[in-house]
Design an enzyme around this catalytic site. Structure first.
Site, PDB file in Angstrom:
ATOM      1  N   TYR A  55       0.942  -1.236  -0.097  1.00  0.00           N
ATOM      2  CA  TYR A  55       0.083   0.091  -0.050  1.00  0.00           C
ATOM      3  C   TYR A  55       0.943   1.391  -0.144  1.00  0.00           C
ATOM      4  O   TYR A  55       1.928   1.325   0.744  1.00  0.00           O
ATOM      5  CB  TYR A  55      -0.739   0.027   1.350  1.00  0.00           C
ATOM      6  CG  TYR A  55      -2.355  -0.601   1.013  1.00  0.00           C
ATOM      7  CD1 TYR A  55      -2.987   0.145   0.090  1.00  0.00           C
ATOM      8  CD2 TYR A  55      -2.818  -1.802   1.518  1.00  0.00           C
ATOM      9  CE1 TYR A  55      -4.456  -0.571  -0.293  1.00  0.00           C
ATOM     10  CE2 TYR A  55      -3.825  -2.083   1.309  1.00  0.00           C
ATOM     11  CZ  TYR A  55      -4.823  -1.488   0.260  1.00  0.00           C
ATOM     12  OH  TYR A  55      -6.029  -1.933   0.067  1.00  0.00           O
ATOM     13  N   GLU A  57      -0.801   4.545  -0.040  1.00  0.00           N
ATOM     14  CA  GLU A  57      -1.870   5.730  -0.230  1.00  0.00           C
ATOM     15  C   GLU A  57      -1.009   7.179   0.071  1.00  0.00           C
ATOM     16  O   GLU A  57      -0.313   7.119   1.123  1.00  0.00           O
ATOM     17  CB  GLU A  57      -3.154   5.431   0.715  1.00  0.00           C
ATOM     18  CG  GLU A  57      -4.117   4.555   0.116  1.00  0.00           C
ATOM     19  CD  GLU A  57      -4.981   3.999   1.248  1.00  0.00           C
ATOM     20  OE1 GLU A  57      -4.507   3.198   2.105  1.00  0.00           O
ATOM     21  OE2 GLU A  57      -6.161   4.443   1.092  1.00  0.00           O
ATOM     22  N   ASP A 201      -9.634  14.872 -23.336  1.00  0.00           N
ATOM     23  CA  ASP A 201      -9.270  13.365 -23.298  1.00  0.00           C
ATOM     24  C   ASP A 201      -8.513  12.863 -24.355  1.00  0.00           C
ATOM     25  O   ASP A 201      -9.387  12.702 -25.605  1.00  0.00           O
ATOM     26  CB  ASP A 201     -10.654  12.908 -23.156  1.00  0.00           C
ATOM     27  CG  ASP A 201     -10.604  11.213 -22.877  1.00  0.00           C
ATOM     28  OD1 ASP A 201      -9.597  10.597 -23.076  1.00  0.00           O
ATOM     29  OD2 ASP A 201     -11.547  10.830 -22.262  1.00  0.00           O
ATOM     30  N   THR A 227      -5.547   7.445 -21.327  1.00  0.00           N
ATOM     31  CA  THR A 227      -5.042   6.081 -21.092  1.00  0.00           C
ATOM     32  C   THR A 227      -3.438   5.935 -21.185  1.00  0.00           C
ATOM     33  O   THR A 227      -2.863   6.707 -21.927  1.00  0.00           O
ATOM     34  CB  THR A 227      -5.750   5.261 -21.686  1.00  0.00           C
ATOM     35  OG1 THR A 227      -5.785   5.311 -23.076  1.00  0.00           O
ATOM     36  CG2 THR A 227      -7.271   5.245 -21.128  1.00  0.00           C
ATOM     37  N   LYS A 230      -3.213   2.447 -25.057  1.00  0.00           N
ATOM     38  CA  LYS A 230      -3.711   2.364 -26.498  1.00  0.00           C
ATOM     39  C   LYS A 230      -2.288   2.982 -27.285  1.00  0.00           C
ATOM     40  O   LYS A 230      -1.222   1.853 -27.291  1.00  0.00           O
ATOM     41  CB  LYS A 230      -4.660   3.310 -26.688  1.00  0.00           C
ATOM     42  CG  LYS A 230      -5.757   3.019 -26.007  1.00  0.00           C
ATOM     43  CD  LYS A 230      -7.399   3.889 -26.168  1.00  0.00           C
ATOM     44  CE  LYS A 230      -8.353   3.258 -25.629  1.00  0.00           C
ATOM     45  NZ  LYS A 230      -8.749   4.006 -24.187  1.00  0.00           N
ATOM     46  N   ARG A 236      -2.266  -1.199 -19.099  1.00  0.00           N
ATOM     47  CA  ARG A 236      -3.599  -1.035 -19.080  1.00  0.00           C
ATOM     48  C   ARG A 236      -3.902  -0.031 -17.862  1.00  0.00           C
ATOM     49  O   ARG A 236      -4.078  -0.298 -16.596  1.00  0.00           O
ATOM     50  CB  ARG A 236      -4.441  -2.173 -18.858  1.00  0.00           C
ATOM     51  CG  ARG A 236      -6.125  -1.942 -18.888  1.00  0.00           C
ATOM     52  CD  ARG A 236      -6.835  -3.204 -19.301  1.00  0.00           C
ATOM     53  NE  ARG A 236      -6.296  -3.438 -20.573  1.00  0.00           N
ATOM     54  CZ  ARG A 236      -6.668  -3.080 -21.842  1.00  0.00           C
ATOM     55  NH1 ARG A 236      -7.662  -2.179 -21.692  1.00  0.00           N
ATOM     56  NH2 ARG A 236      -6.429  -3.290 -22.800  1.00  0.00           N
TER      57      ARG A 236
HETATM   58  N1  DSN Z   1     -13.179   1.203 -24.912  1.00  0.00           N
HETATM   59  C1  DSN Z   1     -12.419   2.265 -25.326  1.00  0.00           C
HETATM   60  C2  DSN Z   1     -12.283   2.108 -26.935  1.00  0.00           C
HETATM   61  O1  DSN Z   1     -12.178   1.090 -27.453  1.00  0.00           O
HETATM   62  O2  DSN Z   1     -11.921   3.166 -27.672  1.00  0.00           O
HETATM   63  C3  DSN Z   1     -12.610   3.671 -24.831  1.00  0.00           C
HETATM   64  O3  DSN Z   1     -12.517   3.423 -23.521  1.00  0.00           O
END
Ligand code: DSN
Length: 420
Positions: A55, A57, A201, A227, A230, A236
């Site tokens: 942990y 925090e 975003d 994120t 990607k 992830r």
């Molecule tokens: N699920 C993602 C996507 O495939 O674009 C977005 O959160």
């Protein structure tokens, strides 16, 4: 042998076999989902490390648990690397996912009931951008902008008109399924004009932004969320960037606002990904994603597919409109999967089908590019996609032949060869 020292295969062959099956699936299929990628061995090693055990925090230097010396080091490293990569004043690397990053950003910038203005999900927006079935639509008063009916592209004048009427406290710029570059400067001008805050975003385009292959929102937005799994090709997870004046509020919103214990092993993996993204190799990888997207889009058009907006620019994905092909997005994606080509079905602007059926698919090139594929392979893949969609419904033979071609291509561009 003690329980602690057995390998996964020894300790739990059932789970080991399932993971082995997934490894083989990844190695033997073509992955065209633009929001997925293959993390490096180094990223996966950090994610599977002993940092899962503790942990931590709080934040570096201000933890609620003792024994955090290495946790402080790793989080500082991840924050510094994120700030340097994106030339941002401040980075928070604790958000677990894109939606939890958005939740924290809203929590920092808004009060319940405040108005937000974001892209409609049917036109490419995201669940966490104010959909009624999501916390964002339940907590805030969400208003939406769509795409131009003529061009299927963002219509900045129309957004300005809606913003002048709605007077949102926050404008959200960003999308999950938009094949064109987003002009964050125009969004910032509109936000300035109506007295709104601006959140970008960049979950999908983050790798392109890091490599200078897409306009950069960091200089013009109050807060940027993203994120890491990607186009950035990390674990992830997610992170938030912001201007210095938002730093304290963002940090307090992430912890203790919406999260408790951070996933420190994943923060270590994010640090590795931020370092990888600083390399010249990564910049070239991002540019190849874009070149491949152009090649795949052009080849799909040659195969008589209509692409929403007529193509893709400066981006990694495209939306194929199947309305004139007498097939739903769902059936197309299912047939393609039988042939070893993995895509996701997707709503297209003006879609009359449900999100479960859809009239489109959303192919993208980040994963294929990680495997080393280039323009000639995009051409070959477009032909395979066309064959499956045009002939696969009535022919097991066609599906089997394309499956064979897919296996050959996967063998020529292997992935994770070092893994058992
Ligand atoms: N699920 C993602 C996507 O495939 O674009 C977005 O959160």
């Amino acid at each position: 042998m003690s329980m602690m020292s057995r390998s996964l295969a020894q300790a739990d062959p059932e789970v080991g076999e399932i993971i082995g099956g997934e490894l083989e699936r990844q190695q033997t299929t073509l992955m065209l989902i633009p929001s997925e990628n293959y993390a490096s061995r180094a990223v996966m090693a950090a994610a599977g490390s002993v940092l899962t055990n503790k942990y931590a925090e709080g934040y570096p230097g201000r933890r609620y648990y003792n024994g955090c010396i290495y946790y402080d080091e790793i989080e500082n490293l991840a924050r510094d690397r994120a700030r340097a990569l994106f030339r941002a004043d401040h980075a928070n690397v604790q958000p677990h996912t894109g939606t939890s990053a958005n939740m924290a950003a809203y929590y920092a910038m808004l009060d319940p009931g405040d108005r937000i203005l974001a892209m409609k999900i049917e036109h490419g927006g995201h669940l966490s951008h104010g959909m009624k079935i999501n916390f964002s639509g339940q907590t805030y008063e969400a208003h939406f902008y769509g795409l131009s009916e003529e061009t299927d592209q963002i219509d900045y004048d129309n957004i300005r008109d809606i913003a002048l009427q709605v007077r949102p406290k926050l404008i959200v710029a960003g999308a999950s399924a938009y094949p064109r570059a987003i002009d964050f400067r125009q969004f910032a001008e509109i936000a300035g004009e109506v007295g709104a805050l601006l959140m970008a975003d960049i979950a999908h385009i983050v790798g392109l932004v890091a490599a200078g292959a897409h306009p950069d929102p960091v200089p013009v937005a109050d807060v940027v969320t993203s994120t890491t799994h990607k186009t950035l090709r990390g674990p992830r997870s997610a992170f938030i960037l912001c201007r210095a004046d938002w730093a304290r509020k963002i940090d307090r919103a992430v912890f203790p606002g919406v999260q408790a214990g951070p996933l420190m092993h994943i923060i270590a993996a994010k640090a590795v990904a931020f370092k990888e993204a600083q390399s010249l190799f990564f910049r070239e990888y991002q540019r190849q994603i874009v070149r491949n997207a152009h090649a795949l889009a052009a080849s799909l058009q040659e195969e008589s597919f209509r692409l929403v907006t007529g193509g893709t620019d400066n981006h990694h994905l495209m939306l194929v409109d199947l309305r004139d092909q007498d097939i739903t997005g769902k059936l197309a994606a299912d047939l393609l999967e039988q042939a070893g080509i993995v895509v996701n079905k997707n709503l297209i602007p003006g879609d009359e089908r449900s999100p479960d059926e859809t009239s489109g698919i959303r192919p993208g090139t980040p994963g294929l590019t990680t495997r080393g594929m280039q323009e000639p392979e995009m051409h070959e893949i477009a032909k395979m996609v066309a064959r499956v969609i045009h002939e696969g419904r009535d022919s097991e033979k066609v599906l089997a032949e394309v499956r064979h071609q897919v296996l050959e291509l996967c063998e020529a561009f292997p992935i994770y060869e070092h893994l058992p």
